[in-house]
Design an enzyme around this catalytic site. Structure first.
Site, PDB file in Angstrom:
ATOM      1  N   GLU A  57       0.836  -1.179   0.017  1.00  0.00           N
ATOM      2  CA  GLU A  57      -0.067   0.179   0.194  1.00  0.00           C
ATOM      3  C   GLU A  57       0.870   1.246   0.101  1.00  0.00           C
ATOM      4  OE1 GLU A  57      -3.209   0.660  -0.650  1.00  0.00           O
ATOM      5  OE2 GLU A  57      -3.621  -1.596  -0.552  1.00  0.00           O
ATOM      6  N   GLN A  62       0.573   6.854  -5.358  1.00  0.00           N
ATOM      7  CA  GLN A  62       1.106   7.626  -6.553  1.00  0.00           C
ATOM      8  C   GLN A  62       1.941   6.849  -7.335  1.00  0.00           C
ATOM      9  OE1 GLN A  62       2.169   9.401  -2.995  1.00  0.00           O
ATOM     10  NE2 GLN A  62       0.664  11.194  -3.392  1.00  0.00           N
ATOM     11  N   GLY A 101      10.461   7.868  -6.324  1.00  0.00           N
ATOM     12  CA  GLY A 101       9.691   9.240  -5.930  1.00  0.00           C
ATOM     13  C   GLY A 101       9.178   9.144  -4.594  1.00  0.00           C
ATOM     14  N   TYR A 147      -7.162   6.259   3.994  1.00  0.00           N
ATOM     15  CA  TYR A 147      -7.067   5.398   2.943  1.00  0.00           C
ATOM     16  C   TYR A 147      -6.388   4.018   3.306  1.00  0.00           C
ATOM     17  CZ  TYR A 147      -6.044   2.362  -0.898  1.00  0.00           C
ATOM     18  OH  TYR A 147      -5.409   1.552  -1.373  1.00  0.00           O
ATOM     19  N   ASP A 165      -9.789   5.057  -2.394  1.00  0.00           N
ATOM     20  CA  ASP A 165      -8.869   5.765  -3.313  1.00  0.00           C
ATOM     21  C   ASP A 165      -9.384   6.415  -4.475  1.00  0.00           C
ATOM     22  OD1 ASP A 165      -9.584   3.765  -5.124  1.00  0.00           O
ATOM     23  OD2 ASP A 165      -7.640   2.851  -5.326  1.00  0.00           O
ATOM     24  N   CYS A 219     -14.424   1.314 -15.035  1.00  0.00           N
ATOM     25  CA  CYS A 219     -15.061   2.428 -14.838  1.00  0.00           C
ATOM     26  C   CYS A 219     -13.797   3.472 -14.706  1.00  0.00           C
ATOM     27  CB  CYS A 219     -15.913   2.800 -13.435  1.00  0.00           C
ATOM     28  SG  CYS A 219     -16.969   3.861 -13.165  1.00  0.00           S
TER      29      CYS A 219
HETATM   30  S1  SF4 Z   1     -22.250   2.528 -16.142  1.00  0.00           S
HETATM   31 FE1  SF4 Z   1     -20.132   3.438 -16.593  1.00  0.00          FE
HETATM   32  S2  SF4 Z   1     -20.144   5.192 -15.291  1.00  0.00           S
HETATM   33 FE2  SF4 Z   1     -21.538   3.701 -14.480  1.00  0.00          FE
HETATM   34  S3  SF4 Z   1     -20.547   2.197 -13.081  1.00  0.00           S
HETATM   35 FE3  SF4 Z   1     -20.538   1.593 -15.113  1.00  0.00          FE
HETATM   36  S4  SF4 Z   1     -18.831   2.061 -16.200  1.00  0.00           S
HETATM   37 FE4  SF4 Z   1     -18.780   3.365 -14.532  1.00  0.00          FE
END
Ligand code: SF4
Length: 357
Positions: A57, A62, A101, A147, A165, A219
């Protein structure tokens, strides 16, 4: 859309418990199914050793997973137990951290290992140290924020704490269509209250792993056609409202400060001079060639970007018969450079030096 409307209801405090449970469990089953099929196999997710999870972790703060992996493997192999890390010299830890870093992470890692070992009450019968086992104790370690404490508590001990995160902020902002900046005090409070509602308290390890991985792989900041194939799109307000790609919102970034460095490379053919950075500034306790800082009209061929600073650098080679005596510097043989922890910028300068010194 229908699921989303009901999801909003279940997240409100006035909703019925049974509706909450039903839709939570539907949401979890979709998310976990996706996770089982798509997650990356990462060594720190295959262990429940709190020390190894803590190392991963801190390294991954970063840092991209691909880069962090190499450092993680090196650290666990060189210092397999917290006692080993505590017994190392700080310079060795910084040397092993070189190139990653944000060196305060390495210093804090070392300091925390020493604190854990110094706590003599926490030992197993065989004398081994016990890593802190509660959220509060983990949070109290140097370099461990909210976190990281949540991540270690849930991954190592399955304690019911969220690990929020950047990936999780993004997923939550989109699922609930939140346009409040997540990196302000007000925004953090809002997001944390929402994630507390989402958290699968009985399976925090799985929930945190799944939602983080979902943010990292599906996502993503640029969505492309990911929403169409998304297993939880029926729960997603951002998708329903067409706002997903605009989220999450962050506060305006602080202005980046420009700095101009000139490295002075002294050489008599066999030796050079280096100095350790002592000021409470970037790269504290790392070594570099003697450096002056001022902006001139000359060209600075190196650019190095840090979070709030943009460094412009150049170097001047000074060929000398006898190495000068400059306070605060060390005379070393060229081949000894590898024994010192150097900043990434210094390493880039060294790469271009062949045949010039
Ligand atoms: S629909 Fe699109 S924005 Fe919504 S959780 Fe799924 S991938 Fe993410």
């Amino acid at each position: 859309m229908i699921f989303f409307v009901i999801l909003c209801r279940f997240l409100s405090f006035t909703s019925q418990n049974s509706a909450k449970l039903m839709f939570k469990s539907l949401f979890y089953s979709k998310l976990y199914e996706w996770y089982e099929t798509n997650h990356r196999v990462l060594p720190w997710r295959e262990t429940e050793d709190a020390y190894a999870i803590w190392l991963s972790e801190i390294i991954l703060q970063q840092t991209r997973v691909a880069q962090g992996m190499e450092y993680y493997m090196r650290f666990v192999s060189r210092w397999p137990k917290v006692e080993d890390l505590a017994a190392a010299e700080e310079a060795e830890v910084l040397r092993e951290w070189q190139g990653l870093g944000y060196y305060s992470r390495a210093r804090n890692l070392h300091k925390a290992a020493q604190m854990i070992v110094a706590n003599g009450e926490r030992r197993k019968a065989n004398g081994e140290c016990i890593f802190p086992q509660t959220f509060e104790e983990i949070r109290a370690l140097p370099g461990v924020g909210e976190y990281t404490a949540g991540a270690i508590s849930s991954f190592a001990y399955n304690l019911p704490y969220p690990a929020v995160d950047g990936n999780v902020y993004r997923v939550i902002a989109r699922l609930l269509d939140i346009d409040e900046a997540f990196d302000t005090t007000k925004g953090k409070k809002l997001f944390h209250s929402k994630i507390e509602e989402f958290l699968d308290r009985d399976n925090a390890r799985l929930f945190n792993s799944a939602i983080m991985e979902f943010g990292a792989l599906h996502c993503t900041p640029v969505l492309g056609d990911h929403c169409e194939s998304c297993p939880i799109k029926d729960f997603c307000a951002g998708y329903a409202h067409g706002t997903a790609e605009l989220l999450p919102v962050r506060k305006p970034r602080p202005k980046v400060r420009d700095r101009w460095f000139t490295y002075h490379i002294y050489t008599d053919g066999a030796h050079t001079l280096i100095q350790r950075r002592e000021a409470k500034d970037i790269w504290y306790h790392l070594y570099e060639f003697p450096c002056t800082e001022e902006q001139t009209d000359d060209t600075y061929p190196f650019t190095h970007v840090l979070s709030h600073q943009k460094l412009h650098a150049r170097y001047m080679v000074h060929k000398v018969q006898k190495m000068p005596e400059i306070p605060g510097t060390l005379v070393i043989r060229w081949e000894e450079l590898n024994d010192y922890a150097l900043s990434r910028l210094t390493l880039r300068v060294i790469d271009t030096l062949q045949h010039k010194v």
